[in-house]
Design an enzyme around this catalytic site. Structure first.
Site, short mmCIF file in Angstrom:
data_model
loop_
_atom_site.label_atom_id
_atom_site.label_comp_id
_atom_site.label_asym_id
_atom_site.label_seq_id
_atom_site.Cartn_x
_atom_site.Cartn_y
_atom_site.Cartn_z
N GLY A 10 48.84 37.35 29.36
CA GLY A 10 47.56 38.00 29.64
C GLY A 10 47.66 39.09 30.68
N GLN A 11 46.53 39.68 31.02
CA GLN A 11 46.50 40.78 31.99
C GLN A 11 47.15 40.40 33.31
OE1 GLN A 11 43.28 43.82 32.39
NE2 GLN A 11 42.00 42.18 31.60
N ASP A 39 50.61 25.08 25.84
CA ASP A 39 49.16 24.96 25.79
C ASP A 39 48.73 24.00 26.90
OD1 ASP A 39 46.51 24.28 25.19
OD2 ASP A 39 46.83 24.48 23.04
N THR A 65 38.51 32.98 27.78
CA THR A 65 37.79 34.09 28.41
C THR A 65 36.83 34.82 27.49
OG1 THR A 65 39.64 35.58 27.93
CG2 THR A 65 39.64 34.48 30.08
N TYR A 102 42.55 31.11 38.77
CA TYR A 102 41.66 32.27 38.75
C TYR A 102 40.30 31.90 38.17
CZ TYR A 102 45.59 35.01 40.19
OH TYR A 102 46.64 35.48 40.91
N ASP A 105 33.36 36.07 38.67
CA ASP A 105 32.04 36.40 39.21
C ASP A 105 30.92 35.75 38.41
OD1 ASP A 105 33.08 38.15 37.18
OD2 ASP A 105 31.34 39.44 37.43
N TYR A 134 30.48 30.13 29.54
CA TYR A 134 31.76 30.51 30.14
C TYR A 134 31.73 30.31 31.65
CZ TYR A 134 35.25 33.66 32.15
OH TYR A 134 36.25 34.19 32.92
#
Length: 288
Positions: A10-11, A39, A65, A102, A105, A134
């Site tokens: 991911g990012q 996983d 996400t 992580y 907001d 989420y």
């Protein structure tokens, strides 16, 4: 120091790899797992790998996400964002590794009133009140960690963007090549978080042996429209932008009108650095 990285494709995961390989290869032994390779909802497999690897630090960049998808796939979102995170916290306690996790907001209510009340953003201790599934599952994951292990860092970010993966900046660059006109939402306020700055600050928190919850984002308060306008200005791309309200783009999940994160706490940590969003954008566009 042995570091085990989850969600490595991911990012944030790819940014962690880039920065460690470029500057910390002699100090950090990095073991990476993509979500396909490990996983986090497969507890026995995860437990076996952790016991075999004996990491000092586990960085969890794996998450569900898809904000709109979470409204339809509630069990899966909770399994990934809450239940698996609880198990990671339990392993942290048992195997004595630091857990870096992580969050978002979206744990906050994001009302228009909050924008007037907290112009510098939400503090870490502001009461969570997520308005979509989420955000709810991410908040429950945070709480699972806090109630299970003290040896953790919970890092909240917002409007995440970087060199890797999909994000708003890369979407705008693509659309700017394809279209002459774009409608961009102008009633959602926040600040982008740049992945490079996240990783650099997290490495500093590790070095300082910090624990607890921290907000990492950039200085400034803008809308998505402001952000898009700046992207095209820096790139010299001519696109006609129309500012619209959120109701122009109906979504399954409600979005907060205000999601600025206050960074005063991390700025009090020695050698931390929070950048202005314009500086972060210019650097990212050079990298891209």
């Amino acid at each position: 120091m042995k570091v085990l990285l989850l969600g490595a494709s991911g990012q944030l995961g790819r940014e962690w790899q880039r920065i460690i390989e470029a500057g910390y290869g002699d100090e950090i032994e990095l073991i990476t797992y993509t979500s396909d390779g490990l996983d986090i909802t497969h507890y026995r497999e995860m437990s076996d790998k952790f016991r075999n690897q004996k990491p000092d630090v586990v960085i969890n960049c794996a998450a569900y996400t898809d904000v709109d998808g979470a409204e339809e796939h509630r069990k899966l979102a909770r399994k990934v964002n809450t239940e698996a995170v609880l198990y990671l916290a339990e392993l942290s306690n048992e195997l004595d590794f630091k857990l870096i996790h992580y969050s978002t907001d979206y744990v906050f209510p994001g009302t228009k009133l909050n924008r007037r009340e907290f112009p510098e953003g939400y503090h870490e201790t502001y009461p969570a009140e997520p308005i979509n599934w989420y955000g709810k599952t991410k908040w429950e994951g945070e709480q699972a960690i806090r109630q299970t292990t003290e040896n953790h860092l919970i890092i909240r970010v917002s409007w995440l963007c970087g060199q890797f993966g999909s994000n708003f900046v890369k979407t705008m660059l693509k659309l700017g090549q394809e279209r002459d006109e774009l409608q961009i939402v102008n009633d959602q306020w926040g600040s982008p978080t740049f992945t490079e700055n996240v990783v650099q600050n997290c490495l500093n928190l590790l070095n300082q042996e910090a624990n607890g919850t921290y907000h990492i984002t950039s200085e400034g308060l803008i809308t998505w429209y402001d952000f898009a306008k700046a992207i095209f200005k820096v790139c010299g791309t001519k696109v006609n932008l129309e500012a619209v309200d959120s109701n122009a783009f109906p979504t399954k999940a409600k979005r907060p009108y205000f999601s600025k994160l206050n960074t005063q706490k991390i700025e009090g940590i020695e050698d931390s650095r929070i950048i202005n969003w314009q500086e972060g954008l210019r650097k990212l566009l050079r990298q891209l």
